[in-house]
Design an enzyme around this catalytic site. Sequence first.
Site, PDB file in Angstrom:
ATOM      1  N   ASP A 169       0.883  -1.130  -0.069  1.00 46.59           N
ATOM      2  CA  ASP A 169       0.116   0.247  -0.051  1.00 46.59           C
ATOM      3  C   ASP A 169       0.755   1.386   0.142  1.00 46.59           C
ATOM      4  O   ASP A 169       1.806   1.458   0.646  1.00 46.59           O
ATOM      5  CB  ASP A 169      -0.830  -0.174   1.317  1.00 46.59           C
ATOM      6  CG  ASP A 169      -1.864   0.805   1.206  1.00 46.59           C
ATOM      7  OD1 ASP A 169      -2.742   1.098   0.598  1.00 46.59           O
ATOM      8  OD2 ASP A 169      -1.712   1.873   2.446  1.00 46.59           O
ATOM      9  N   GLU A 199       1.230  -0.557  -5.055  1.00 47.55           N
ATOM     10  CA  GLU A 199       0.080   0.718  -5.437  1.00 47.55           C
ATOM     11  C   GLU A 199       0.949   1.906  -5.365  1.00 47.55           C
ATOM     12  O   GLU A 199       1.454   2.608  -4.624  1.00 47.55           O
ATOM     13  CB  GLU A 199      -0.873   0.753  -4.072  1.00 47.55           C
ATOM     14  CG  GLU A 199      -1.834   1.749  -4.474  1.00 47.55           C
ATOM     15  CD  GLU A 199      -2.491   2.282  -3.273  1.00 47.55           C
ATOM     16  OE1 GLU A 199      -3.598   2.772  -3.448  1.00 47.55           O
ATOM     17  OE2 GLU A 199      -1.834   2.312  -2.145  1.00 47.55           O
TER      18      GLU A 199
END
Length: 529
Positions: free
Chosen positions: A227, A268
């Site tokens: 993330d 990401e």
Amino acid sequence: MGSSLSCGHQAVSSTPDASESIEQETPAGTDWWKDAVFYEIFVRSFADSDGDGVGDFVGMTEKLDVLNDGDPSTNTDLGVTGIWLMPIHRSPSYHGYDVLDYRSVNPDYGTLAEFEAFLEAAEARGIRVIIDFVMNHSSVQHPWFTSARTGPDSPYRAFYSWRDTNPGWTQPWGSGPVWHQTSSGYYYGLFWSGMPDLNLANPEVESELVGAMDFWLDKGVAGFRVDAARHFFESEDGVLSDQPESHAFFKSVRRGLAEHPEALYVAEVWTNKRTVNEFYGDGGDEFQLAFGFDTAGAILESANDGTRAGFEQNLRSAASIYDDLAFEAPFLTNHDMPRVMRILGGDPGKMRVAAAALFAVPGTPFVYYGEELGMLGGPSDRDEDKRTPMRWDAAAPNGGFSSATPWHTAQEEDGVSIAAQRDTEGSLWTLYRDLIRLRRTQASLTIGDIELPPREGGGRGGTAVLRSFDGRRVLFVANFDGSASGPMTVDVDGAANRLLGEGLTRVEAEDGGLKVELEAHGFGFLAVD
Ligand code: CA
């Protein structure tokens, strides 16, 4: 002339003899992910086994046969070979992106033993599982932070970033503050005050995180979706994205996990390709995959406005920016976006041509749970409405998700369910199943080169993409427009055999190329001899 978009992907690490066998030319070993198709699951919303309205590991395990039953001869499963689980760790939030303990599982979802049983059941079906790993920040309730905020004497003070005065920086995407006040000073938390950023420059922090990743890899997890990778580090003067230290940090993480050479790391990095490309590192020593946010936007733009321009321009820019090792993870939408069917205005034709395009482009595709049913989510665009419970059976209580009132619900039509679509040829679910199977049996589509062959006609929406590997070619033709394409001539020699298609009304080999015609939102995958 059409532009060649040769990406020259490193095809295979182990191609022995020239053989017709697909098994021998598909990636293996550390390249296993190159021919995988992933399925993103929000555990809280997938399947509730114990009637508390919250999805769990046991429920997910019970539903695995719908995703892949491990038997190639059946056609009642989607056929995915990878699963990405959104955060499974203990967390005070419903979504889990603020972690309390990196070596725990969320008790809402079950026990560690139940998670391990899920991993084993997935592996038995040929599915590898990656999990979200949130390294940028912890929960404000993490014991590291509750200690750190007590003051400079805390042994965990340097796990976070502190200042005596507020520098006044704001979020790169808005105006929210990123320094948050406590009685012992201001701490840095990019996303909000509940998510203090970890100080990744501190070797102790890196060691803790690498230790936790090693823990999960030892359990049988196949890798991580990482993330917020572009926000790992920030400059002294307030540049909060894409700092060089972020790359050095992740290379170091990879070195720390060298005992797991097959582990997959998916970044990401929600920005343009040129920045994304930096995260592939040198010779694949950083991330092997990064999500193709540009690609997602381009496919949806073409599907929505009915023209080929966005789709083709995106492929050209990918070819000009990515080097040989760059390998995207294309998708349509994820848990941070309104569902694809909502973006496409509920139009099934747009949805189907967008799905076909997803499986025609290079990389390792990701499907968001429920996308294959045409789930709309909603009614608003707030995050919970993008993550509503999976629709198993409209006739069962709560759509078959739970015997109890679900943690959250959305209104969906009755046909939007596994029960309605799994045995119905022509449903969106069977299209996804067929696209996934085609993808997995055609090396041209997974690891092949790509070019846009010269094309004439086809109206405003007609496009053609040629994928090739080891002398074999698959031509993807599509019409993004809501009207018939009219005749389209594609400059490709050879006879064409239909592998999969819809609304493909004409395919003829002629002098000067293949002549095709497509109905509104039609598409086809053609093997070209
Ligand atoms: Ca439950």
